[in-house]
Design an enzyme around this catalytic site. Structure first.
Site, PDB file in Angstrom:
ATOM      1  N   SER A 143       0.946  -1.205  -0.059  1.00 29.65           N
ATOM      2  CA  SER A 143       0.069  -0.011  -0.056  1.00 29.65           C
ATOM      3  C   SER A 143       0.913   1.258   0.041  1.00 29.65           C
ATOM      4  O   SER A 143       2.064   0.942   0.416  1.00 29.65           O
ATOM      5  CB  SER A 143      -0.937   0.011   1.270  1.00 29.65           C
ATOM      6  OG  SER A 143      -1.596   1.302   1.434  1.00 29.65           O
ATOM      7  N   TYR A 156      -2.274  -0.833  10.270  1.00 28.78           N
ATOM      8  CA  TYR A 156      -2.204  -0.887   8.968  1.00 28.78           C
ATOM      9  C   TYR A 156      -0.761  -0.538   8.535  1.00 28.78           C
ATOM     10  O   TYR A 156      -0.107  -1.101   7.339  1.00 28.78           O
ATOM     11  CB  TYR A 156      -3.484  -0.038   8.139  1.00 28.78           C
ATOM     12  CG  TYR A 156      -3.523  -0.556   6.620  1.00 28.78           C
ATOM     13  CD1 TYR A 156      -4.233  -1.480   6.465  1.00 28.78           C
ATOM     14  CD2 TYR A 156      -3.146   0.378   5.730  1.00 28.78           C
ATOM     15  CE1 TYR A 156      -4.419  -1.957   5.090  1.00 28.78           C
ATOM     16  CE2 TYR A 156      -3.376   0.102   4.499  1.00 28.78           C
ATOM     17  CZ  TYR A 156      -3.867  -0.891   4.011  1.00 28.78           C
ATOM     18  OH  TYR A 156      -4.356  -1.091   2.681  1.00 28.78           O
TER      19      TYR A 156
HETATM   20  N1  LIG Z   1      -8.647  -0.303  -1.854  1.00 27.20           N
HETATM   21  C1  LIG Z   1      -7.683   0.251  -1.493  1.00 27.20           C
HETATM   22  O1  LIG Z   1      -7.679   1.747  -1.402  1.00 27.20           O
HETATM   23  C2  LIG Z   1      -6.435  -0.115  -1.205  1.00 27.20           C
HETATM   24  C3  LIG Z   1      -5.098   0.584  -1.027  1.00 27.20           C
HETATM   25  C4  LIG Z   1      -4.031   0.062  -0.659  1.00 27.20           C
HETATM   26  C5  LIG Z   1      -3.735  -1.278  -0.671  1.00 27.20           C
HETATM   27  N2  LIG Z   1      -4.839  -1.910  -0.690  1.00 27.20           N
HETATM   28  C6  LIG Z   1      -4.461  -3.487  -0.260  1.00 27.20           C
HETATM   29  O2  LIG Z   1      -5.136  -4.412  -1.379  1.00 27.20           O
HETATM   30  C7  LIG Z   1      -5.663  -5.368  -0.864  1.00 27.20           C
HETATM   31  C8  LIG Z   1      -6.792  -5.813  -1.397  1.00 27.20           C
HETATM   32  O3  LIG Z   1      -7.957  -5.014  -0.911  1.00 27.20           O
HETATM   33  P1  LIG Z   1      -9.273  -4.335  -1.390  1.00 27.20           P
HETATM   34  O4  LIG Z   1      -9.283  -3.171  -1.274  1.00 27.20           O
HETATM   35  O5  LIG Z   1      -9.550  -5.396  -2.644  1.00 27.20           O
HETATM   36  O6  LIG Z   1      -9.994  -4.899  -0.286  1.00 27.20           O
HETATM   37  P2  LIG Z   1     -11.399  -5.839  -0.123  1.00 27.20           P
HETATM   38  O7  LIG Z   1     -12.035  -5.665   1.008  1.00 27.20           O
HETATM   39  O8  LIG Z   1     -12.478  -5.704  -1.229  1.00 27.20           O
HETATM   40  O9  LIG Z   1     -10.786  -7.498  -0.231  1.00 27.20           O
HETATM   41  C9  LIG Z   1     -10.344  -8.089   0.695  1.00 27.20           C
HETATM   42  C10 LIG Z   1     -10.454  -9.544   0.727  1.00 27.20           C
HETATM   43  O10 LIG Z   1      -9.535 -10.138   1.513  1.00 27.20           O
HETATM   44  C11 LIG Z   1     -10.201 -11.176   2.072  1.00 27.20           C
HETATM   45  N3  LIG Z   1      -9.631 -11.640   3.468  1.00 27.20           N
HETATM   46  C12 LIG Z   1      -9.521 -10.712   4.544  1.00 27.20           C
HETATM   47  N4  LIG Z   1      -8.931 -11.467   5.598  1.00 27.20           N
HETATM   48  C13 LIG Z   1      -8.536 -12.906   5.320  1.00 27.20           C
HETATM   49  C14 LIG Z   1      -8.266 -13.962   5.524  1.00 27.20           C
HETATM   50  N5  LIG Z   1      -7.829 -13.954   6.990  1.00 27.20           N
HETATM   51  N6  LIG Z   1      -8.228 -15.022   4.951  1.00 27.20           N
HETATM   52  C15 LIG Z   1      -8.714 -15.101   3.464  1.00 27.20           C
HETATM   53  N7  LIG Z   1      -9.210 -13.986   2.700  1.00 27.20           N
HETATM   54  C16 LIG Z   1      -9.286 -12.845   3.657  1.00 27.20           C
HETATM   55  C17 LIG Z   1     -11.520 -10.626   2.432  1.00 27.20           C
HETATM   56  O11 LIG Z   1     -12.530 -11.637   2.588  1.00 27.20           O
HETATM   57  C18 LIG Z   1     -11.856  -9.802   1.169  1.00 27.20           C
HETATM   58  O12 LIG Z   1     -12.559 -10.661   0.050  1.00 27.20           O
HETATM   59  C19 LIG Z   1      -5.333  -5.349   0.729  1.00 27.20           C
HETATM   60  O13 LIG Z   1      -4.198  -6.108   0.867  1.00 27.20           O
HETATM   61  C20 LIG Z   1      -5.328  -4.200   0.935  1.00 27.20           C
HETATM   62  O14 LIG Z   1      -4.519  -3.680   1.955  1.00 27.20           O
HETATM   63  C21 LIG Z   1      -6.135  -1.582  -0.849  1.00 27.20           C
END
Ligand SMILES: NC(=O)c1ccc[n+]([C@@H]2O[C@H](COP(=O)([O-])OP(=O)(O)OC[C@H]3O[C@@H](n4cnc5c(N)ncnc54)[C@H](O)[C@@H]3O)[C@@H](O)[C@H]2O)c1
Length: 254
Positions: A143, A156
């Site tokens: 991130s 985080y």
């Molecule tokens: N959306 C943003 O703005 C953003 C920015 C920077 C980084 N990220 C990173 O991107 C990645 C994806 O995030 P996203 O935005 O698609 O979020 P999201 O919440 O849509 O998807 C995350 C998924 O991870 C799964 N998950 C969580 N804990 C779990 C576990 N213990 N075992 C199995 N699955 C698990 C959830 O069920 C969910 O489906 C994450 O690592 C997040 O930190 C997102």
């Protein structure tokens, strides 16, 4: 021919957001996709969408903090496909910007378990299969919060910094044995994880987003495109990099 033909790709967090977009794109590029998540309904939706478009996928429900779930997952993939060529560590948890004194030990431990210890657990089980073939590509979703403060709370930000260190050390230790690992540092991407932040008029986030060079937040498909580049042979000389995809956020910080 698809860019990932004959590759077997495990994608965690693929029931939602960025992981789902990666799964759909990787299947379109002819990878055999393994859709991994906690959320069974979401897994089934992703797998059905892939199959409806003629792609190949299996779904495996797993809690990535649980050793038995990970062992079962890896055994299932090996028995189904015989190898693992790509691992996208995408699953993660956000802490809603909680500062240290608002982070009790149970939240702190949860952030560590899901955002960094899970990478240790799954990568430890997958890596021996990659080393056996002398080939493996790993893409870890970090991130912008892995590079600077303020993109999350204490849990985080700390864990996303750790994802970047984890990625670099993997290259250092295994790069010469055919393993290539890189990290992606997304800015604000429109997914369920940050929906509340985007929808809250008092969060100030949309004000910051409007001042970005790109003038908007990103889409999961844009992160998937970068993931495809980093997972494919097109990036064959890129090792241990942290690639921002943030509409210019990091470039404009003073
Ligand atoms: N959306 C943003 O703005 C953003 C920015 C920077 C980084 N990220 C990173 O991107 C990645 C994806 O995030 P996203 O935005 O698609 O979020 P999201 O919440 O849509 O998807 C995350 C998924 O991870 C799964 N998950 C969580 N804990 C779990 C576990 N213990 N075992 C199995 N699955 C698990 C959830 O069920 C969910 O489906 C994450 O690592 C997040 O930190 C997102």
């Amino acid at each position: 021919m698809g860019k990932l033909k004959n590759k077997v790709a495990i994608i965690t967090g693929a029931a939602s957001g960025i992981g789902k977009a990666q799964a759909l794109l990787f299947a379109k590029e002819e990878a055999k996709v393994v859709v991994v998540d906690l959320n069974l309904d979401g897994i089934q939706d992703t797998v059905s969408e892939i199959k409806a478009k003629g792609g190949q996928a299996i779904g495996v429900q797993a809690n990535l903090t649980n050793d038995d779930d990970i062992s079962n997952l890896v055994e299932k993939v090996i028995s189904e496909y015989g190898e693992i060529s790509i691992l996208l560590n995408t699953a993660g948890l956000f802490d809603q910007y909680k500062s240290l004194l608002n982070t009790d030990e149970s939240l702190w431990n949860k952030m560590l378990d899901v955002n960094i210890t899970s990478l240790y657990k799954i990568t430890s089980k997958v890596l021996p299969h990659m080393l056996e073939k002398k080939f493996g590509v790993i893409v870890n979703i970090a991130s912008g919060a892995g590079l600077i403060a303020g993109g999350g709370g204490i849990g985080y930000t700390s864990t996303k910094h750790a994802v970047i260190g984890f990625t670099k050390q993997l290259n250092f230790d295994y790069g010469t044995q055919g393993i290539r690992a890189n990290a992606i540092a997304p800015g604000l991407i429109e997914t369920p994880m940050v929906k509340a932040v985007i929808d809250d008029p008092n969060s100030g986030v949309m004000d910051a987003v409007s001042k970005l060079p790109a003038g908007r937040y990103g889409q999961p498909g844009e992160v998937a495109d970068l993931s495809l580049f980093l997972a494919s042979d097109d990036s064959r000389y890129i090792y241990g990099a942290v690639v921002p995809i943030d509409g210019g956020l990091l470039s404009t910080l003073r």
